[in-house]
Design a protein around this motif. Structure first.
Motif, short mmCIF file in Angstrom:
data_model
loop_
_atom_site.label_atom_id
_atom_site.label_comp_id
_atom_site.label_asym_id
_atom_site.label_seq_id
_atom_site.Cartn_x
_atom_site.Cartn_y
_atom_site.Cartn_z
N TYR A 17 -28.68 0.57 -6.41
CA TYR A 17 -28.46 1.36 -5.21
C TYR A 17 -27.04 1.20 -4.69
CZ TYR A 17 -28.64 2.93 -0.37
OH TYR A 17 -28.36 3.56 0.81
N SER A 18 -26.46 2.30 -4.21
CA SER A 18 -25.26 2.29 -3.38
C SER A 18 -25.33 3.50 -2.46
CB SER A 18 -23.99 2.32 -4.22
OG SER A 18 -23.79 3.60 -4.80
N ASP A 19 -24.57 3.48 -1.39
CA ASP A 19 -24.67 4.55 -0.39
C ASP A 19 -24.24 5.91 -0.92
OD1 ASP A 19 -25.70 2.91 1.59
OD2 ASP A 19 -23.71 2.25 2.23
N SER A 20 -23.35 5.93 -1.89
CA SER A 20 -22.87 7.21 -2.43
C SER A 20 -22.99 7.18 -3.95
CB SER A 20 -21.42 7.47 -2.02
OG SER A 20 -20.59 6.38 -2.40
N SER A 21 -24.23 7.22 -4.43
CA SER A 21 -24.49 7.02 -5.85
C SER A 21 -24.97 8.31 -6.51
CB SER A 21 -25.54 5.92 -6.05
OG SER A 21 -25.90 5.82 -7.41
N ASP A 22 -24.26 8.74 -7.55
CA ASP A 22 -24.71 9.88 -8.35
C ASP A 22 -25.99 9.56 -9.11
OD1 ASP A 22 -22.65 11.39 -7.47
OD2 ASP A 22 -21.61 11.57 -9.39
N LEU A 23 -26.23 8.27 -9.36
CA LEU A 23 -27.47 7.89 -10.03
C LEU A 23 -28.67 8.32 -9.20
CD1 LEU A 23 -29.01 6.35 -12.27
CD2 LEU A 23 -28.77 4.28 -10.87
N LEU A 32 -20.80 1.57 -7.71
CA LEU A 32 -20.54 2.23 -6.43
C LEU A 32 -20.80 3.73 -6.50
CD1 LEU A 32 -17.31 0.36 -5.24
CD2 LEU A 32 -19.71 -0.12 -4.68
N ALA A 33 -20.27 4.37 -7.55
CA ALA A 33 -20.40 5.82 -7.64
C ALA A 33 -21.65 6.25 -8.41
CB ALA A 33 -19.16 6.42 -8.30
N GLY A 34 -22.26 5.35 -9.16
CA GLY A 34 -23.44 5.71 -9.94
C GLY A 34 -23.13 6.68 -11.05
N HIS A 35 -21.89 6.62 -11.58
CA HIS A 35 -21.49 7.52 -12.66
C HIS A 35 -22.01 6.98 -13.99
CE1 HIS A 35 -17.84 8.99 -10.10
NE2 HIS A 35 -18.99 9.50 -9.70
N THR A 36 -23.29 7.13 -14.22
CA THR A 36 -23.86 6.62 -15.46
C THR A 36 -23.41 7.41 -16.68
OG1 THR A 36 -25.87 7.93 -15.08
CG2 THR A 36 -25.88 5.65 -14.33
N MET A 42 -16.87 -0.88 -13.53
CA MET A 42 -17.89 -1.37 -12.61
C MET A 42 -17.96 -0.50 -11.35
SD MET A 42 -19.53 -4.03 -13.86
CE MET A 42 -19.55 -3.01 -15.34
N MET A 43 -16.80 -0.04 -10.89
CA MET A 43 -16.78 0.85 -9.72
C MET A 43 -17.53 2.15 -10.01
SD MET A 43 -13.52 2.57 -7.77
CE MET A 43 -13.25 3.70 -9.14
N HIS A 44 -17.29 2.71 -11.19
CA HIS A 44 -17.98 3.94 -11.57
C HIS A 44 -19.49 3.72 -11.67
CE1 HIS A 44 -14.92 6.98 -12.31
NE2 HIS A 44 -14.15 6.06 -12.84
#
Length: 265
Positions: free
Chosen positions: A30-36, A146-150, A141-143
């Protein structure tokens, strides 16, 4: 035991990095702004639900915007082999499965980079540092976190492709080139197009440092062609529908300059 010690060390580093998931293995990253959470998990929910109801892969997703192509979207990763278990698991398991899949790709990145570094002649300690640095690189790791760029997780296959390409050049064995092509297909299917583009440049140019005699240049060209042909052929089931839909995308048609200027204010 000595041979597996570096891999155990990389595993421990990955477990520490993913400690929230380790403590709560049935939860979702989980993150507040996650594309996942906003994009990838909903797409997989739609996939699983459609398979349950119709028994077919959905070509169109009526639940996104006013409707959008589904199979055509390479970022959905419909044909990426690690996503195949999604065809059989229940909906509540989708989030945890995709979360642990991120963990597996991070660990793979470290192990494969360690193997490549050892192939390149580094000591065990230097190779371990290379593996740990690659799998825990802050930008990646940021992708992922934080961003959920799987869609960036497929870059874990880069060291394996380079290893196969270089061994095919050095040892003149077709089997290594074929293995590089299979790994290249995994990169294409598991990664966004821009990351595949950057990775392809690296795969093409980095082995050039090995070339000295003229015949090695021809060998390099032959190996690279085999890798690309096998990789693209294996991905045709995804690339063809993606190419078909690409011409209808907003990026292909472009946008007016006045609109882009207004949107920047």
């Amino acid at each position: 035991m000595k041979r597996v010690r570096p891999f155990i060390g990389l595993l421990l580093l990955a477990l520490v990095t993913f400690w929230p998931l380790v403590l709560h293995p049935t939860h979702t990253l989980y993150s507040d702004s996650s594309d996942l959470l906003a994009q990838h998990i909903p797409a997989k929910y739609f996939l699983v639900r459609s398979l349950r109801e119709t028994g077919e892969l959905p070509l169109w997703n009526p639940e996104q915007y006013a409707g959008s192509p589904f199979v055509h979207d390479i970022q959905v990763g419909l044909f990426y082999p690690p996503h195949l278990p999604l065809y059989f698991i229940s909906e509540p398991a989708i989030g945890p499965y995709l979360s642990w899949l991120v963990f597996v790709h991070v660990l793979l990145a470290g192990c494969l980079m360690f193997a490549y570094a050892r192939h390149a002649g580094m000591s065990e300690l230097a190779a371990f540092v290379a593996g740990a640095g690659f799998m825990l690189s802050p930008r990646w790791m940021m992708h992922l976190f934080l961003a959920g760029h799987t869609v960036t997780q497929g870059i874990c296959w880069l060291p394996l492709i380079l290893l196969c390409v270089e061994r095919a050049i050095q040892r003149k064995r077709l089997s290594w080139a074929v293995g590089g092509g299979v790994a290249y297909a995994l990169l294409i299917l598991g990664t966004g197009p821009q990351w595949t583009f950057y990775g392809s440049i690296l795969i093409g140019l980095w082995p050039l440092r090995l070339l000295s005699p003229r015949q090695w240049l021809l060998r390099w060209l032959a190996v690279e062609m085999i890798v690309v042909l096998i990789g693209v052929s294996l991905c045709a089931v995804q690339l063809l529908p993606t190419y078909e839909a690409a011409g209808q995308s907003s990026r292909a048609s472009g946008m007016g300059q006045s609109w882009s200027m207004d949107g920047a204010k």
